[in-house]
Design an enzyme around this catalytic site. Structure first.
Site, PDB file in Angstrom:
ATOM      1  N   TYR A 103       6.183 -10.360   6.937  1.00 47.53           N
ATOM      2  CA  TYR A 103       5.840  -8.971   7.224  1.00 47.53           C
ATOM      3  C   TYR A 103       6.333  -8.615   8.616  1.00 47.53           C
ATOM      4  O   TYR A 103       6.270  -9.441   9.522  1.00 47.53           O
ATOM      5  CB  TYR A 103       4.320  -8.765   7.147  1.00 47.53           C
ATOM      6  CG  TYR A 103       3.766  -9.014   5.773  1.00 47.53           C
ATOM      7  CD1 TYR A 103       3.631  -7.968   4.867  1.00 47.53           C
ATOM      8  CD2 TYR A 103       3.390 -10.293   5.375  1.00 47.53           C
ATOM      9  CE1 TYR A 103       3.134  -8.199   3.597  1.00 47.53           C
ATOM     10  CE2 TYR A 103       2.892 -10.530   4.110  1.00 47.53           C
ATOM     11  CZ  TYR A 103       2.766  -9.486   3.223  1.00 47.53           C
ATOM     12  OH  TYR A 103       2.277  -9.689   1.962  1.00 47.53           O
TER      13      TYR A 103
ATOM     14  N   ASP B 179       0.831  -1.201   0.000  1.00 48.13           N
ATOM     15  CA  ASP B 179       0.000   0.000   0.000  1.00 48.13           C
ATOM     16  C   ASP B 179       0.863   1.247   0.000  1.00 48.13           C
ATOM     17  O   ASP B 179       2.083   1.178   0.186  1.00 48.13           O
ATOM     18  CB  ASP B 179      -0.894   0.015   1.254  1.00 48.13           C
ATOM     19  CG  ASP B 179      -1.961  -1.069   1.212  1.00 48.13           C
ATOM     20  OD1 ASP B 179      -2.362  -1.470   0.102  1.00 48.13           O
ATOM     21  OD2 ASP B 179      -2.387  -1.509   2.292  1.00 48.13           O
TER      22      ASP B 179
END
Length: 162
Positions: A111, A53
């Site tokens: 992540y 994002d």
């Protein structure tokens, strides 16, 4: 056409995410495709292992690109890093089989989320950590995270239900 695996890192602060968009040239994929298209002398497409994002950073994201001609991986690495902005860096270029696809061939993604619980974020880390100036309930967080362990059906999150 030769297929190359790219391992790259970027500071996503000033980008609108990974995926190229018609409304902006401020995407990671867009910057990579611009540089590699110049190198190839024709439009090329860069496939990423995933999409980030806006404002998200990557330490070792994988991507692949098909390029014409025979160039050494060192030549490609040097060219790309010479013309990419300073907040995008190719770490490694490796020749891979033609059918390799960074997203479809991915076997793992990791992540890392960092939370700063101080009343004010560190000046030098402020773009890379989430500020949450409260005590964390680590026991509750571990209990919630335990629900994610195992095999799960995430089909409802996919565009292609198959």
């Amino acid at each position: 056409m030769t297929n190359y695996l790219l391992r790259l890192q970027y500071d996503g602060t000033r980008y609108e995410g990974w995926q190229k968009q018609k409304t902006t040239d401020r995407t990671i994929q867009g910057k990579l495709e611009s540089v590699f298209s110049q190198l190839a002398g024709m439009p090329v497409e860069v496939q990423g292992s995933g999409r980030t994002d806006a404002g998200v950073h990557a330490l070792g994201q994988a991507a692949n690109v098909h390029l014409p001609g025979s160039r050494s991986t060192e030549e490609i690495l040097e060219y790309a890093n010479r013309f990419l902005p300073e907040d995008i860096r190719i770490l490694e270029v490796k020749q891979v089989p033609d059918r390799f696809h960074a997203r479809l061939s991915a076997v793992r993604k990791t992540y890392c989320y960092q939370i700063d619980t101080r009343s004010k974020k560190d000046v030098f880390e402020r773009k890379y950590v989430y500020g949450f100036p409260f005590a964390l309930d680590c026991q509750a967080m571990e209990q919630a995270a335990a629900c994610l362990i195992g095999t799960h059906d995430f089909k409802s999150f996919c565009g292609n239900k198959k």
